[in-house]
Scaffold this motif. Sequence first.
Motif, short mmCIF file in Angstrom:
data_model
loop_
_atom_site.label_atom_id
_atom_site.label_comp_id
_atom_site.label_asym_id
_atom_site.label_seq_id
_atom_site.Cartn_x
_atom_site.Cartn_y
_atom_site.Cartn_z
N ASN A 13 0.66 9.00 12.88
CA ASN A 13 -0.03 7.86 13.20
C ASN A 13 -1.00 7.15 11.96
OD1 ASN A 13 0.98 7.66 15.85
ND2 ASN A 13 -0.61 9.17 16.46
N LEU A 14 -1.21 7.98 10.92
CA LEU A 14 -1.82 7.47 9.64
C LEU A 14 -1.23 7.05 8.80
CD1 LEU A 14 -4.01 10.94 9.62
CD2 LEU A 14 -4.73 8.64 10.45
N LEU A 15 -1.68 6.10 8.05
CA LEU A 15 -0.99 5.16 6.83
C LEU A 15 -2.12 5.31 5.75
CD1 LEU A 15 0.00 2.20 8.85
CD2 LEU A 15 1.48 3.99 7.91
N THR A 16 -1.66 5.29 4.48
CA THR A 16 -2.30 5.13 3.33
C THR A 16 -2.68 3.72 3.19
OG1 THR A 16 -0.62 4.89 1.96
CG2 THR A 16 -1.52 7.06 2.16
N THR A 17 -3.83 3.04 2.58
CA THR A 17 -3.84 1.71 2.28
C THR A 17 -2.75 1.10 1.79
OG1 THR A 17 -5.03 2.25 0.53
CG2 THR A 17 -6.40 1.80 2.15
N SER A 18 -1.94 1.90 0.93
CA SER A 18 -0.82 1.21 0.15
C SER A 18 0.41 1.11 1.13
CB SER A 18 -0.30 2.05 -0.94
OG SER A 18 -1.04 2.20 -1.86
N GLN A 19 0.58 1.98 2.18
CA GLN A 19 1.64 1.82 3.06
C GLN A 19 1.24 0.78 4.07
OE1 GLN A 19 1.20 5.94 4.45
NE2 GLN A 19 3.21 6.52 3.56
N ALA A 20 -0.10 0.71 4.46
CA ALA A 20 -0.41 -0.14 5.72
C ALA A 20 -0.40 -1.84 5.05
CB ALA A 20 -1.88 -0.16 6.05
N SER A 21 -0.90 -1.85 3.90
CA SER A 21 -0.55 -3.25 3.08
C SER A 21 1.03 -3.53 2.92
CB SER A 21 -1.04 -3.02 1.60
OG SER A 21 -0.87 -4.12 0.78
N ALA A 22 1.74 -2.82 2.46
CA ALA A 22 3.20 -3.00 2.63
C ALA A 22 3.81 -3.25 3.90
CB ALA A 22 4.13 -1.88 1.91
N GLU A 23 3.22 -2.71 4.64
CA GLU A 23 3.91 -2.83 6.12
C GLU A 23 3.36 -4.38 6.80
OE1 GLU A 23 4.20 -0.42 10.19
OE2 GLU A 23 4.10 0.63 8.56
N TYR A 24 2.12 -4.47 6.75
CA TYR A 24 1.47 -5.46 7.26
C TYR A 24 1.17 -6.70 6.51
CZ TYR A 24 1.06 -2.46 11.30
OH TYR A 24 1.18 -1.51 12.43
N GLY A 25 1.28 -6.71 5.17
CA GLY A 25 1.01 -7.79 4.37
C GLY A 25 -0.50 -8.06 4.06
N ILE A 26 -1.18 -7.14 4.08
CA ILE A 26 -2.83 -7.30 4.02
C ILE A 26 -2.90 -6.73 2.72
CG2 ILE A 26 -5.03 -7.04 5.08
CD1 ILE A 26 -3.73 -6.95 7.73
N PRO A 27 -3.78 -7.20 1.84
CA PRO A 27 -4.12 -6.47 0.74
C PRO A 27 -4.83 -5.19 0.79
CG PRO A 27 -4.79 -8.80 0.45
CD PRO A 27 -4.63 -8.54 1.95
N ALA A 28 -4.56 -4.08 -0.08
CA ALA A 28 -4.94 -2.75 0.11
C ALA A 28 -6.54 -2.87 0.02
CB ALA A 28 -4.25 -1.79 -0.96
N ARG A 29 -7.23 -3.61 -0.89
CA ARG A 29 -8.54 -3.58 -0.89
C ARG A 29 -9.42 -4.20 0.47
NH1 ARG A 29 -11.06 -4.21 -6.75
NH2 ARG A 29 -12.60 -4.40 -5.34
N THR A 30 -8.55 -5.10 0.95
CA THR A 30 -9.15 -5.73 2.34
C THR A 30 -9.06 -4.73 3.32
OG1 THR A 30 -8.25 -7.73 1.58
CG2 THR A 30 -8.85 -7.62 4.01
N LEU A 31 -7.91 -3.89 3.10
CA LEU A 31 -7.89 -2.61 4.26
C LEU A 31 -8.97 -1.64 3.97
CD1 LEU A 31 -4.15 -2.59 4.47
CD2 LEU A 31 -5.74 -3.56 6.25
N GLN A 32 -9.17 -1.33 2.92
CA GLN A 32 -10.28 -0.29 2.46
C GLN A 32 -11.60 -0.62 2.78
OE1 GLN A 32 -9.73 -0.05 -1.72
NE2 GLN A 32 -8.06 1.45 -1.65
N GLY A 33 -11.78 -2.17 2.50
CA GLY A 33 -13.38 -2.56 3.11
C GLY A 33 -13.47 -2.44 4.48
N ALA A 34 -12.24 -2.81 5.41
CA ALA A 34 -12.60 -2.87 6.82
C ALA A 34 -12.68 -1.50 7.13
CB ALA A 34 -11.12 -3.43 7.42
N ALA A 35 -12.04 -0.56 6.41
CA ALA A 35 -12.29 1.16 6.80
C ALA A 35 -13.68 1.41 6.69
CB ALA A 35 -11.29 1.80 6.11
N ARG A 36 -14.11 0.88 5.43
CA ARG A 36 -15.55 1.30 5.02
C ARG A 36 -16.47 0.93 6.22
NH1 ARG A 36 -14.20 -0.29 -0.30
NH2 ARG A 36 -13.74 1.73 -1.58
#
Length: 75
Positions: A13-36
């Motif tokens: 159930n866990l994805l790296t930001t790179s994996q999530a970015s590729a799967e959902y089309g959201i920039p990795a930095r955006t995902l990192q910010g949301a996680a922070r």
Amino acid sequence: MGTSTPPPHEVDNLLTTSQASAEYGIPARTLQGAARRGVISSRRVGKTFLLDRASVAIYARTHTSRGRYARKDIA
């Protein structure tokens, strides 16, 4: 001591930001910010964020409704 490894059922159930970015089309930095900010459930292992797949899916759905990162294959 050492590092703690998540249980096997959690790893699926866990994805790296790179994996999530590729799967959902959201920039990795955006995902990192949301996680922070705590918007996406995550764990941090060193410098790597491990994102909860369900949280990323919800985040993607709420942001695609605003026209951002629109991907037609996300249900």
